[in-house]
Structure formats: structure tokens, C-alpha cells
Design a protein around this motif. Structure first.
Motif, short mmCIF file in Angstrom:
data_model
loop_
_atom_site.label_atom_id
_atom_site.label_comp_id
_atom_site.label_asym_id
_atom_site.label_seq_id
_atom_site.Cartn_x
_atom_site.Cartn_y
_atom_site.Cartn_z
N VAL A 111 0.84 -1.20 0.00
CA VAL A 111 0.00 0.00 0.00
C VAL A 111 0.87 1.25 0.00
O VAL A 111 0.60 2.22 -0.72
N VAL A 112 1.93 1.25 0.79
CA VAL A 112 2.83 2.41 0.85
C VAL A 112 3.47 2.65 -0.51
O VAL A 112 3.58 3.80 -0.97
N ILE A 113 3.90 1.57 -1.19
CA ILE A 113 4.52 1.72 -2.51
C ILE A 113 3.53 2.30 -3.51
O ILE A 113 3.84 3.23 -4.26
N ILE A 114 2.32 1.74 -3.56
CA ILE A 114 1.33 2.21 -4.52
C ILE A 114 0.91 3.65 -4.21
O ILE A 114 0.67 4.45 -5.11
N ALA A 115 0.84 3.98 -2.93
CA ALA A 115 0.44 5.33 -2.53
C ALA A 115 1.62 6.30 -2.49
O ALA A 115 1.44 7.46 -2.12
N ALA A 116 2.82 5.85 -2.88
CA ALA A 116 4.01 6.68 -2.77
C ALA A 116 3.88 8.03 -3.48
O ALA A 116 4.28 9.07 -2.92
N PRO A 117 3.34 8.10 -4.71
CA PRO A 117 3.20 9.43 -5.33
C PRO A 117 2.32 10.37 -4.51
O PRO A 117 2.63 11.56 -4.39
N ALA A 118 1.22 9.84 -3.98
CA ALA A 118 0.34 10.67 -3.16
C ALA A 118 1.05 11.13 -1.89
O ALA A 118 0.96 12.31 -1.50
N LEU A 119 1.77 10.22 -1.25
CA LEU A 119 2.50 10.58 -0.03
C LEU A 119 3.60 11.59 -0.34
O LEU A 119 3.84 12.52 0.45
N TRP A 120 4.28 11.41 -1.46
CA TRP A 120 5.32 12.35 -1.87
C TRP A 120 4.73 13.75 -2.04
O TRP A 120 5.33 14.76 -1.65
N THR A 121 3.55 13.82 -2.63
CA THR A 121 2.87 15.10 -2.83
C THR A 121 2.56 15.78 -1.50
O THR A 121 2.75 16.99 -1.34
N ILE A 122 2.10 14.99 -0.53
CA ILE A 122 1.72 15.56 0.77
C ILE A 122 2.96 16.00 1.54
O ILE A 122 3.04 17.15 2.00
N PHE A 123 3.91 15.09 1.70
CA PHE A 123 5.08 15.40 2.51
C PHE A 123 5.96 16.48 1.85
O PHE A 123 6.74 17.15 2.53
N GLY A 124 5.83 16.63 0.54
CA GLY A 124 6.61 17.66 -0.14
C GLY A 124 6.20 19.06 0.24
O GLY A 124 6.99 20.00 0.14
N ARG A 125 4.93 19.24 0.69
CA ARG A 125 4.45 20.57 1.03
C ARG A 125 3.50 20.48 2.23
O ARG A 125 2.28 20.64 2.10
N LEU A 126 4.06 20.23 3.41
CA LEU A 126 3.25 20.16 4.62
C LEU A 126 2.79 21.53 5.10
O LEU A 126 1.96 21.63 6.01
N ASP A 127 3.29 22.59 4.47
CA ASP A 127 2.94 23.93 4.91
C ASP A 127 1.73 24.49 4.20
O ASP A 127 1.33 25.64 4.43
N SER A 128 1.11 23.68 3.31
CA SER A 128 0.03 24.23 2.50
C SER A 128 -0.92 23.12 2.09
O SER A 128 -0.70 21.94 2.38
N LEU A 129 -2.01 23.50 1.40
CA LEU A 129 -2.97 22.55 0.85
C LEU A 129 -3.01 22.74 -0.66
O LEU A 129 -2.85 23.86 -1.16
N ASN A 130 -3.23 21.66 -1.39
CA ASN A 130 -3.08 21.74 -2.85
C ASN A 130 -4.39 21.88 -3.61
O ASN A 130 -4.42 21.73 -4.82
N ARG A 131 -5.49 22.17 -2.91
CA ARG A 131 -6.75 22.46 -3.58
C ARG A 131 -7.30 23.75 -2.97
O ARG A 131 -7.36 23.89 -1.75
N ILE A 132 -7.73 24.68 -3.81
CA ILE A 132 -8.24 25.94 -3.28
C ILE A 132 -9.49 25.70 -2.44
O ILE A 132 -9.72 26.38 -1.43
N SER A 133 -10.32 24.72 -2.80
CA SER A 133 -11.53 24.44 -2.02
C SER A 133 -11.19 23.87 -0.64
O SER A 133 -11.98 24.00 0.30
N ALA A 134 -10.01 23.24 -0.51
CA ALA A 134 -9.63 22.68 0.79
C ALA A 134 -9.50 23.77 1.84
O ALA A 134 -9.79 23.54 3.03
N TRP A 135 -9.08 24.96 1.42
CA TRP A 135 -8.96 26.07 2.37
C TRP A 135 -10.33 26.44 2.94
O TRP A 135 -10.44 26.85 4.09
N PHE A 136 -11.37 26.34 2.14
CA PHE A 136 -12.71 26.64 2.65
C PHE A 136 -13.10 25.66 3.74
O PHE A 136 -13.59 26.05 4.80
#
Length: 642
Positions: A111-136
Motif C-alpha cells: 500500500v505504501v509503494i502504490i500510494a508513494a506518489p500521493a504521499l510524496w505530494t503531501i510530505f513535499g508541502r506540509l505547509d500548505s494545501l493543494n486544492r483551493i476548495s480545501a482552504w474553505f
């Protein structure tokens, strides 16, 4: 990794993982359960997840979510897990064997291997959110925490309006995780939920196929495909209710086979609870789940087998109980998860035939002044919306022939498998075909009563775009049941290639963030708490989330379906865009809407994903009502002096 993020993850793990393992250990210790362990595990996971969703929603309604209460909940879950594990260890200890440990580690590692791109995306920018609607949604959670519950009102588009109460379960989970982290105002709670969701999506696909008695490699193929489908790869890590709804729906779909074919009482109970809980998370996900389950129930009744009357009774009981349960929970907790309910307030065409929802899309997503020709642009018709839902399936897989060829091959394998193996393949094949048919019909039915763009899109795009999930999960199962290595090898090869292509698409989501430098600048802007900030872009909730205490005049949910806010937002966007084009001639606009500051972004995505409108500092500097306070390559901040 911050200590706050770790605490948030520990809280989520204690709520979900530990109790699920404990219940699983208890279930597999019973006699005659060894052959059905994946179904038992899935039933345990769904029961725990659904109980957490409904329990936190109930606590939120009572205003009982606090730092103390959430850690008491987590402690209770852990203590209960230890108790059940001890009891199970006395009777039997199947989980203590090397084989079980190896299986668990392989599953977790896969599961970690298959989810690696998603995890890389998250851990790459823990200071922000990557969808404008997420801020709402994050601001809705912050508001919940600040007042200790649902306030019933919200400040959006510069006015006080009724609070957006369609995803209360998501708000409750976000508030509980944020409180548990010990730093409710940081993004740790949101990031913890994104990490768990990124792992849960492919993991749920794997468990679903295994629960339908598919082989391990078929389950791996399903997990890879789910990680390559646009909606299931991006929504779960986007910090939106829909993503969590898709995960719970996927897990619940996996219970259909043991509940119907094997008549497992545990699976039947978990199926009912999972369906009810999903209705409180997101309406689109719940609608999709009910349509897939309806397809499975019909396929189950249609199977050429004996005992038809008992099958009909079981189908009727499951269907009736799930609907009654959803209605009772919705009435008791007051949750409004159904997107169909939101559509009841949809705007209609204006007297001149123009579409106000399409006009909002144009105003919010273009950089300059809209020309008459642009305003005259017509939205996609129903046929185009439907085609988009069938040709934009895999991330970055250009060309409709990729999707069409892939799913036609799966369908052909399914037909061949059903002809060769009878009922064993007929049930998943009928379920998959009926599920796609039901989803398309329901999407059309949801859209046809409306003339304006956004409500039509909700059915024909947001619902119909979920159709490939059925094929991605049941397709590998059908191929697996051909009992030949070559088709399964070909499927796995295709799934791996699609996953590799999609991996780049998922990781590219980081482009939707403001840069690290921009995040730091926004947090350091000299604005007092509660200051109203006019921006050159629709920000949803980014200003409130990214500055030290400001509130964006254009912070707020998309007002497509709010008949009070939509005309106001259109007027505001038109005025504000004119102000940035000719600031000296429209110098009264900031004061008209009560703005304390004007914040100009120079680059796209500088407000966390929002498009920015063209603006000139040279012209703004000459405006008598503005005084420059801060200037950089990214932003210029003005105070409104009059």
C-alpha cells in the motif's frame, strides 16, 4: 515532520487501525472463519470507520469535541483493542504466526509503494494545501473549533450568511484531528487526514477485491488502477469530503460479496452501517455506493440458482434497512450530506436566457476583463459533459482510446470468464455492467431537470465520472477468474504503466500550491486579526488560512447553489475586476465592500491555487484611497485610507 503532525496521525491510527486489528483478531479466532479472513477484516474496518464517522458527528452536534474528549476517545479505542486482543490470544492466536505477520507486512508495504506518489505530494508541502476548495473546508473546521460547535452562520463574500452544513461529518473529523494534534490552528490535522486518506484509497481497493474472493495479484492490479484514476487519486489527498466519501464507499462495496453470496452476518451488518455512514460524509459518494449496491442486489436476484425467494427476502431486507437507517440518522443528527438537497436551491436561467452559474465560472477563472464575446460563451451541453466523464478517466492518459481500449478489454475478459465459469464470474460481471448503467442513468436523471451549468454538471460529470471505479475493482477480479496467467500478467503490466503515468500527474499537484516563500510572506503580512482583505482573485478560504488573522473579502464557498449569494458574488467580481483594471476611476470599490486592505498577487496560484486577476501596481499606487504598506516580487499590500 512536526510533533503536531505526529500527534494527529497517532490519533487517527488509534481510532481506526488498532480497533480494526482487534476486531479482526476476534473474528478470525472463531471456528470456520479461516477461509474468509479478508471479508472479516473488511467488515471490521468498515464497522470501525462508520462508527467513528457517526460517533464524531454526534459528539459534534453536542459540542463535545475538545482536546480532552478526543484523546479520551482514542484511549478508549486502544484499551478496548488490548482487551479484545488478550481475549483472542487466550482462545487462539492466528495473527501471531509468521505467515500472518508476513502477510500483514506485505500488505502494508504494498500500500505504501502504490500510494508513494500521493504521499510524496503531501510530505513535499506540509505547509500548505493543494486544492483551493480545501482552504474553505479548513476554515469551516477552524470556525467549529473557535465556537465549540456548529454556529449556523458563516462570514463569506463579505456578508454573514447561513453556514454551509452539507458535510458536517467531515468537519467533525477534521476538528477532532486538529484538536488531537494539540495545535488546532496549524495544518497538522489536515495533513494527517490527507496522509491516512492517501494510504486508504488503494488499500480499500485491495481489500475489496480480496473480499470478493479475488487473488492477491488481481487485488494489486485493482489498487494500481484506483491510484491511476483521476478522481480516486486526487480527491482523497485533496482534503475534501468527497475523497473520504469515496474511500468509505469503496470499503463498503467490498462487503457485498460476503454479505450476499456467503451470507455473512458480520458483512451484512457492516454493509448496512457503512451505507448509512457514507450518506453523512458526501452525497455523491453515497449515491454512487447505493447505485453499485443496487446493481449487486439485482445481479444477485438474477443469478440462475435455487432459493430465489430467500434471495429476494434478503435483498429487500438489506435495501429497506439501509434506507430507513440513513433517513433516521440524517433526521437525528441533522446532517445534510446529499448533493441532491443542495441542488434544490440551484439558480435558474435569467429572463434574458443567460446562465448565472456559468457567468460565475467565467468571472472566477479568467485573468482580464470579460469581453462581450466571452460573456456570450455557452457552457458545455449535456452530451459534452457526458463525453468528458467517459474520456477523462486516467491522470495524464491522453486520448480517449486509452480508456476505451482498456475497459473494453476488461469487459471482453469478463464475458469470456462468465461464459467459461458460470455463476462464479456472472455475479461480478452483472454487477459491474449494471453499476455503470445505473450510474449513467442516475447522473442523467439528476441533471436533466436543470437548465443551468453547475447543477447539470453535478450529475453528468461528478457522479458519472465515478463509473470507472466499478470496472477498476471488478475488472481485475473477472480477469483473475479466467484462471490463466497471461491475461492477468497483461492486466498487471497495463496497470503498472498507467500508475507510472499517473504518478507524475499526482505529484504535479504541488504546482497548485503557493510557493514556500509565498506562504511565509502571507503569514508575515502586517494585518490585524479580523481585517477584511480585498484580493485580485477568488480565494475561498486561503486568506483566512494563510495570513495571521485576516479574512478575505472573496473567501467563501462557490455560491453556485445559493440564490442569495450568487447575485452578490457576480456583482462583486464584476466591480472588483473593474477596480483592478481602472483603479483610479473605481477608487470607491474597496470602501463599498468594507475592505481594510487590498492585497495584490503577482503570480498565479499565489493564493493557494486560485487564479489571479491582472492588476498593475503602477496604477494602484496612484489611487488616492490606497497606501502601500508592503511590496515584494510576490505581493503588494495596500491599506485602504478612505
Amino acid at each position: 515532520m512536526s510533533v503536531h503532525l505526529v500527534l494527529g496521525l497517532v490519533f487517527l491510527v488509534s481510532l481506526f487501525v488498532a480497533p480494526s486489528i482487534a476486531i479482526y483478531a476476534y473474528l478470525v479466532s472463531r471456528p470456520n472463519r479461516a477461509a474468509h479472513r479478508e471479508g472479516d477484516l473488511l467488515a471490521a474496518v468498515v464497522l470501525v470507520a462508520a462508527t467513528v464517522v457517526l460517533g464524531l458527528l454526534a459528539l459534534a452536534r453536542l459540542g463535545a469535541i475538545s482536546l480532552v474528549s478526543v484523546w479520551l476517545i482514542a484511549a478508549g479505542a486502544l484499551v478496548g483493542s488490548v482487551f479484545v486482543l488478550r481475549r483472542q490470544a487466550v482462545e487462539s492466536a492466528p495473527l501471531s504466526t509468521i505467515s500472518q505477520m508476513r502477510t500483514g507486512l506485505l500488505f502494508a508495504g504494498g500500500v505504501v509503494i502504490i500510494a508513494a506518489p500521493a504521499l510524496w505530494t503531501i510530505f513535499g508541502r506540509l505547509d500548505s494545501l493543494n486544492r483551493i476548495s480545501a482552504w474553505f473546508y479548513w476554515q469551516q473546521i477552524q470556525q467549529f473549533i473557535s465556537v465549540g460547535g456548529f454556529s449556523g452562520s458563516s462570514f463569506e463574500w463579505g456578508v454573514v450568511t447561513a453556514a454551509f452544513e452539507h458535510h458536517l461529518a467531515f468537519t467533525a473529523l477534521g476538528a477532532a484531528t486538529a484538536e488531537a494534534s494539540g495545535a488546532a490552528s496549524s495544518l497538522a490535522g489536515a495533513q494527517a487526514i490527507r496522509i491516512v486518506a492517501g494510504l486508504a484509497m488503494p488499500g480499500s481497493a485491495y481489500l475489496a477485491v480480496r473480499s470478493w474472493r479475488g487473488g492477491r495479484w488481481a487485488a494489486v492490479g485493482a489498487a494500481l488502477l484506483v491510484a491511476a484514476i483521476s478522481v480516486t487519486a486526487t480527491k482523497p489527498i485533496g482534503f475534501v469530503p468527497e475523497g473520504l466519501g469515496h474511500i468509505l464507499a469503496m470499503l463498503t462495496v467490498g462487503l457485498v460479496y460476503p454479505a450476499l453470496i456467503e451470507r455473512s452476518r458480520a458483512a451484512q451488518a457492516a454493509l448496512l452501517v457503512g451505507m448509512v455512514a457514507t450518506t453523512q460524509v458526501h452525497g455523491i459518494a453515497a449515491t454512487f455506493l447505493y447505485l453499485v449496491v443496487a446493481a449487486a442486489l439485482l445481479a444477485f436476484v438474477a443469478l440462475p440458482d435455487t432459493g430465489r425467494s430467500s434471495r429476494v427476502r434478503l435483498v429487500f431486507a438489506l435495501g429497506a434497512l439501509s434506507i430507513i437507517g440513513a433517513l433516521l440518522v440524517g433526521q437525528t443528527l441533522g446532517a445534510r450530506a446529499s448533493d441532491a438537497a443542495i441542488l434544490s436551491d440551484a439558480a435558474e436561467l435569467d429572463a434574458d436566457g443567460s446562465d448565472p452559474t456559468w457567468e460565475f465560472v467565467l468571472w472566477a477563472n479568467t485573468r482580464g476583463r470579460l469581453s462581450e464575446a466571452e460573456l456570450a460563451t455557452t457552457p458545455p451541453d449535456n452530451g459534452e459533459l457526458l463525453r468528458n466523464s467517459f474520456t477523462r478517466v486516467f491522470i495524464r492518459a491522453d486520448g480517449w482510446w486509452i480508456e476505451a481500449g482498456f475497459f473494453l478489454a476488461l469487459a471482453a475478459a469478463g464475458v469470456y470468464g462468465a461464459a467459461r465459469h458460470g455463476n462464479r464470474s456472472l455475479f461480478p460481471l452483472l454487477t459491474a455492467l449494471l453499476a455503470v448503467l445505473f450510474v449513467v442513468i442516475a447522473g442523467a436523471a439528476l441533471s436533466l431537470p436543470y437548465d443551468t451549468y453547475v447543477p447539470r454538471r453535478t450529475g453528468l460529470q461528478r457522479l458519472v465520472q465515478l463509473w470507472p471505479i466499478s470496472a477498476a475493482v471488478l475488472g481485475p477480479l473477472l480477469v483473475d477468474r479466467l484462471r490463466k496467467k497471461e491475461p492477468l500478467t497483461a492486466l498487471l503490466t497495463a496497470a503498472v504503466l498507467l500508475w507510472l503515468v499517473a504518478a507524475g500527474g499526482v505529484t504535479s499537484l504541488n504546482r497548485n500550491h503557493a510557493t514556500r516563500e509565498q506562504v511565509r510572506e502571507l503569514a508575515a503580512l502586517p494585518v490585524p486579526d479580523g481585517a477584511l482583505i480585498l484580493t485580485n482573485g477568488w480565494t475561498q478560504g486561503a486568506i483566512a488560512g494563510m495570513t495571521s488573522g485576516g479574512i478575505g473579502l472573496l473567501d467563501g464557498q462557490a455560491p453556485y447553489l445559493n440564490p442569495e449569494l450568487l447575485p452578490l458574488s457576480l456583482e462583486m467580481l464584476a466591480d472588483i475586476r473593474e477596480f483592478f483594471i481602472r483603479p483610479r476611476g473605481n477608487s470607491d470599490i474597496p470602501g463599498k465592500y468594507g475592505a481594510d486592505f487590498v492585497l495584490v498577487a503577482q503570480r498565479s496560484n499565489a493564493f493557494g491555487g486560485a487564479r489571479v486577476y491582472s492588476a498593475s501596481d503602477d496604477r494602484l499606487d496612484l489611487t488616492r484611497t490606497l497606501q502601500a504598506l508592503y511590496r515584494s516580487d510576490n505581493y503588494t499590500l495596500y491599506s485602504v485610507t478612505d
